[in-house]
Write a protein that holds these residues in place. Structure first.
Motif, PDB file in Angstrom:
ATOM      1  N   SER A  20       0.819  -1.207   0.000  1.00  0.00           N
ATOM      2  CA  SER A  20       0.000   0.000   0.000  1.00  0.00           C
ATOM      3  C   SER A  20       0.849   1.251   0.000  1.00  0.00           C
ATOM      4  N   ALA A  21       2.066   1.154   0.468  1.00  0.00           N
ATOM      5  CA  ALA A  21       2.933   2.328   0.463  1.00  0.00           C
ATOM      6  C   ALA A  21       3.407   2.694  -0.920  1.00  0.00           C
ATOM      7  N   CYS A  22       3.118   1.820  -1.889  1.00  0.00           N
ATOM      8  CA  CYS A  22       3.592   2.091  -3.240  1.00  0.00           C
ATOM      9  C   CYS A  22       2.857   3.237  -3.884  1.00  0.00           C
ATOM     10  N   GLY A  23       1.689   3.561  -3.391  1.00  0.00           N
ATOM     11  CA  GLY A  23       0.970   4.690  -3.959  1.00  0.00           C
ATOM     12  C   GLY A  23       0.489   5.563  -2.829  1.00  0.00           C
ATOM     13  N   SER A  24       0.973   6.759  -2.738  1.00  0.00           N
ATOM     14  CA  SER A  24       0.502   7.670  -1.719  1.00  0.00           C
ATOM     15  C   SER A  24      -0.662   8.441  -2.279  1.00  0.00           C
ATOM     16  N   ALA A  25      -1.248   9.312  -1.480  1.00  0.00           N
ATOM     17  CA  ALA A  25      -2.391  10.083  -1.963  1.00  0.00           C
ATOM     18  C   ALA A  25      -2.020  10.942  -3.144  1.00  0.00           C
ATOM     19  N   SER A  26      -0.775  11.307  -3.240  1.00  0.00           N
ATOM     20  CA  SER A  26      -0.351  12.141  -4.357  1.00  0.00           C
ATOM     21  C   SER A  26       0.266  11.342  -5.482  1.00  0.00           C
ATOM     22  N   GLY A  27       0.560  10.057  -5.206  1.00  0.00           N
ATOM     23  CA  GLY A  27       1.169   9.216  -6.235  1.00  0.00           C
ATOM     24  C   GLY A  27       2.641   9.509  -6.444  1.00  0.00           C
ATOM     25  N   THR A  28       3.248  10.315  -5.572  1.00  0.00           N
ATOM     26  CA  THR A  28       4.661  10.649  -5.727  1.00  0.00           C
ATOM     27  C   THR A  28       5.483   9.867  -4.729  1.00  0.00           C
ATOM     28  N   GLY A  29       6.747  10.252  -4.601  1.00  0.00           N
ATOM     29  CA  GLY A  29       7.607   9.576  -3.637  1.00  0.00           C
ATOM     30  C   GLY A  29       8.573   8.647  -4.309  1.00  0.00           C
ATOM     31  N   GLY A 509       2.311  12.495 -10.785  1.00  0.00           N
ATOM     32  CA  GLY A 509       3.596  12.051 -10.258  1.00  0.00           C
ATOM     33  C   GLY A 509       4.096  10.772 -10.892  1.00  0.00           C
ATOM     34  N   ILE A 510       3.267  10.132 -11.704  1.00  0.00           N
ATOM     35  CA  ILE A 510       3.704   8.955 -12.444  1.00  0.00           C
ATOM     36  C   ILE A 510       4.002   9.387 -13.872  1.00  0.00           C
ATOM     37  N   THR A 511       5.209   9.207 -14.316  1.00  0.00           N
ATOM     38  CA  THR A 511       5.619   9.633 -15.646  1.00  0.00           C
ATOM     39  C   THR A 511       5.581   8.457 -16.629  1.00  0.00           C
ATOM     40  N   GLY A 512       5.592   8.798 -17.910  1.00  0.00           N
ATOM     41  CA  GLY A 512       5.628   7.773 -18.946  1.00  0.00           C
ATOM     42  C   GLY A 512       4.300   7.102 -19.212  1.00  0.00           C
ATOM     43  N   VAL A 513       3.228   7.610 -18.617  1.00  0.00           N
ATOM     44  CA  VAL A 513       1.906   6.988 -18.770  1.00  0.00           C
ATOM     45  C   VAL A 513       1.502   6.934 -20.237  1.00  0.00           C
ATOM     46  N   GLU A 514       1.807   7.999 -20.971  1.00  0.00           N
ATOM     47  CA  GLU A 514       1.393   8.067 -22.372  1.00  0.00           C
ATOM     48  C   GLU A 514       2.086   7.033 -23.246  1.00  0.00           C
ATOM     49  N   TRP A 515       3.183   6.440 -22.744  1.00  0.00           N
ATOM     50  CA  TRP A 515       3.897   5.406 -23.497  1.00  0.00           C
ATOM     51  C   TRP A 515       3.640   4.009 -22.956  1.00  0.00           C
ATOM     52  N   SER A 516       2.886   3.902 -21.886  1.00  0.00           N
ATOM     53  CA  SER A 516       2.774   2.632 -21.167  1.00  0.00           C
ATOM     54  C   SER A 516       1.923   1.588 -21.872  1.00  0.00           C
ATOM     55  N   GLY A 529       7.595   5.766 -14.543  1.00  0.00           N
ATOM     56  CA  GLY A 529       8.566   6.249 -13.578  1.00  0.00           C
ATOM     57  C   GLY A 529       7.908   7.175 -12.577  1.00  0.00           C
ATOM     58  N   ARG A 530       8.692   7.696 -11.670  1.00  0.00           N
ATOM     59  CA  ARG A 530       8.183   8.651 -10.690  1.00  0.00           C
ATOM     60  C   ARG A 530       8.866   9.992 -10.906  1.00  0.00           C
ATOM     61  N   GLY A 531       8.106  11.030 -10.776  1.00  0.00           N
ATOM     62  CA  GLY A 531       8.648  12.362 -10.965  1.00  0.00           C
ATOM     63  C   GLY A 531       7.526  13.350 -11.127  1.00  0.00           C
ATOM     64  N   VAL A 532       7.790  14.417 -11.854  1.00  0.00           N
ATOM     65  CA  VAL A 532       6.776  15.432 -12.100  1.00  0.00           C
ATOM     66  C   VAL A 532       6.165  15.159 -13.454  1.00  0.00           C
ATOM     67  N   SER A 533       4.910  14.757 -13.510  1.00  0.00           N
ATOM     68  CA  SER A 533       4.233  14.484 -14.775  1.00  0.00           C
ATOM     69  C   SER A 533       3.392  15.672 -15.161  1.00  0.00           C
ATOM     70  N   GLY A 534       3.241  15.864 -16.486  1.00  0.00           N
ATOM     71  CA  GLY A 534       2.508  17.015 -16.960  1.00  0.00           C
ATOM     72  C   GLY A 534       1.036  16.860 -16.875  1.00  0.00           C
TER      73      GLY A 534
END
Length: 534
Positions: A20-29, A509-516, A529-534
């Motif tokens: 459950s720690a893999c996804g926080s409320a913000s999806g970052t980390g 906060g999850i990047t690369g979604v558009e290529w997934s 990946g994790r980071g700043v997503s647009g």
């Protein structure tokens, strides 16, 4: 896809708190653990499907999406689509002008995930194994143009083809050509269960409950050498009973993304009013849905009945009532965005032409209303299938030309019955193995086809399919591809209904979604990946 049938999917769920720690409320980390992806896909080991993850058996979008993460192929589809490029190979090319000899050279230093070296001998073993086992549910038909596999040294493989096949590089990019080790796979028997060993970007640890894979944890393979660039070290694929449960987990931050199998209602809801921190991402899609016919069955043996159904069906009505923005009408087996597509069914029958349907039946001396059962699977293609077939029943019966009933069965019963010819008419879906018109035509029309249909057209099988495969320039193949689509519209061994659009939902906060997920519904977990997503 069985083909990828078919699969659009529906699955079993097990919500475990372990990650459950893999996804926080913000999806970052960054670095907080695995990126958790939810799916409604079903992964089952059963009497009818004992070896779901064996490359010699697996032939659907669901299981292929496990194999694409774990089992390496010589070629693969690049990030943005298009022609396949070398993956386990460093170079692949035709060595003759007739497209009958294809040579691949392996990358240096390839190893399986256990550290054993991977050589050209393993490539030959793997592909010969698929062809030798030739499971009736498996992907061996993709290798039908292959004659022999020759090994030269430790790093070179030469494929000698029976006939010219410009689409062969695409086939080497599918799990049908996945490379496995003789140490873990028997040359003549399937490997039952959910274990999978390869040289792909990840290793996979399965969690199984009641013969269902409920969670798969993908961990970066330290021995991987190939063309794919991983953006993460670990991804978990977790199954849910339906899209509502998956999107709830996404909303509360238990997971980071929901892939591929969002229901039409969920797509509408997420588009209009997404939860805070969640985005809906549209993607191109090539999934198709259709009604197939056992052309020997008395109810549909007369071509006029199938033609009348093609004339009477109202695709727009079904889509508006059930699928909304997630589908569009399709008037050919070949989707609109694939080179060579032509609206053959619309050109011949128009749209929802009851008068034409009546004329076809009258001219053939067929008494109306025509009684027919439409069979569908209740648990394989998502939440809209039952509603779709009810809409088809209502719409066709309103013409007074048909007396339609519908019958739904679980995939475990539906698919074997369909293959045996128990159904006169049945609903299926198709996720392409590769984005070429050949893969929307040959699997339905050639000998030993995916449907197991008795329908056979000599011109298609002996002339048009071989002719279309000769041309490396696919534009040259368009006349043969067009003719095949027109023949299908006239004979109606299958009735195309709609083409799907793809959506995934992900947390900020999850990047690369558009290529997934690519256009042919391949899941590309390495892009996340994790980071700043647009």
């Amino acid at each position: 896809m069985n083909r990828k049938t078919m699969v659009l999917t529906a699955a079993i769920g097990l919500l475990t708190p372990a990650l459950s720690a893999c996804g926080s409320a913000s999806g970052t980390g960054a670095g907080s653990g695995a990126i958790v992806v939810g799916t409604t896909d079903r992964f089952e080991a059963a009497d009818y499907a004992p070896a779901p993850l064996d490359p010699a058996y697996a032939y659907d979008a669901t299981t292929w999406n496990i194999l694409r993460q774990t089992v390496q192929t010589l070629m693969h589809t690049p990030r943005g689509g298009g022609q396949p490029v070398p993956e386990a190979a460093s170079d692949c090319r035709f060595t003759d002008n007739d497209n009958e000899s294809y040579r691949c050279t392996l990358r240096p230093g390839l190893k399986f995930a256990n550290g054993d070296p991977l050589t050209a001998k393993d490539v030959k073993f793997s592909i010969d194994r698929v062809r030798a086992i030739k499971d009736e549910n498996g992907p061996s038909s993709l290798l039908s143009t292959l004659d022999t596999v020759e090994v030269k040294g430790t790093d070179t493989v030469v494929f000698h083809l029976k006939t010219p096949d410009a689409t062969f590089p695409y086939k080497l990019a599918t799990p049908a050509a996945g490379i496995v080790s003789e140490k873990n796979y028997d040359a003549k028997k399937l490997r039952n269960g959910f274990a999978v060993d390869g040289s792909g970007p990840y290793t996979m640890k399965p969690e199984v409950k009641d013969n269902h894979l409920v969670r798969a944890v993908f961990t970066k393979n330290p021995h991987y050498k190939g063309d794919i660039k991983l953006q993460n070290d670990k991804v978990e694929l977790r199954t849910f009973p339906d899209s509502a449960a998956a999107t709830k987990a996404l909303s509360d931050g238990s997971i980071s993304m929901v892939s591929r199998t969002l229901s039409p209602a969920q797509i509408t809801e997420l588009s209009a009013k997404p939860p805070k921190g969640v985005k809906l991402v549209p993607m191109p899609g090539l999934e198709i849905r259709y009604i197939g016919f056992n052309t020997d069955a008395p109810a549909v043996k007369d071509k006029a009945v199938r033609q009348a159904l093609a004339a009477a069906v109202d695709r727009n009505n079904v889509i508006s009532k059930v699928y909304g923005k997630s589908a569009q009408p399709l008037y050919s087996l070949v989707p609109t965005t694939v080179n060579g597509h032509v609206n053959s069914f619309f050109n011949k029958y128009g749209e929802a032409n009851t008068a034409k349907a009546a004329d076809l039946l009258k001219a053939a001396g067929i008494k109306t209303p025509v009684k027919l059962t439409l069979n569908y699977t209740t648990d394989h293609y998502g939440d809209g299938t039952a509603a779709e077939f009810q809409a088809l029943k209502t719409q066709l019966n309103s013409t007074q030309l048909f007396d339609i009933t519908v019958q739904g069965n679980e995939w475990a019963d539906f698919r074997p019955a369909q293959k045996k010819g128990d159904y006169a008419a049945y609903g299926l879906g198709w996720f392409p193995d590769y984005p070429d018109a050949d893969n929307f035509l040959a699997p339905f029309l050639e000998q030993d086809n995916f449907l197991g249909t008795p329908y056979a057209n000599t011109t298609v099988r002996t002339k048009l399919i071989p002719e279309s495969r000769k041309a490396a320039d696919r534009n040259v193949a368009v006349p043969a591809i067009t003719e095949m689509q027109d023949i299908v519209a006239d004979d109606v061994p299958v009735l195309p209904l709609w083409q799907g659009k793809q959506y995934v939902a992900a947390r900020d906060g999850i990047t690369g979604v558009e290529w997934s997920v690519n256009a042919i519904s391949d899941l590309q977990l390495w892009e996340l990946g994790r980071g700043v997503s647009g």
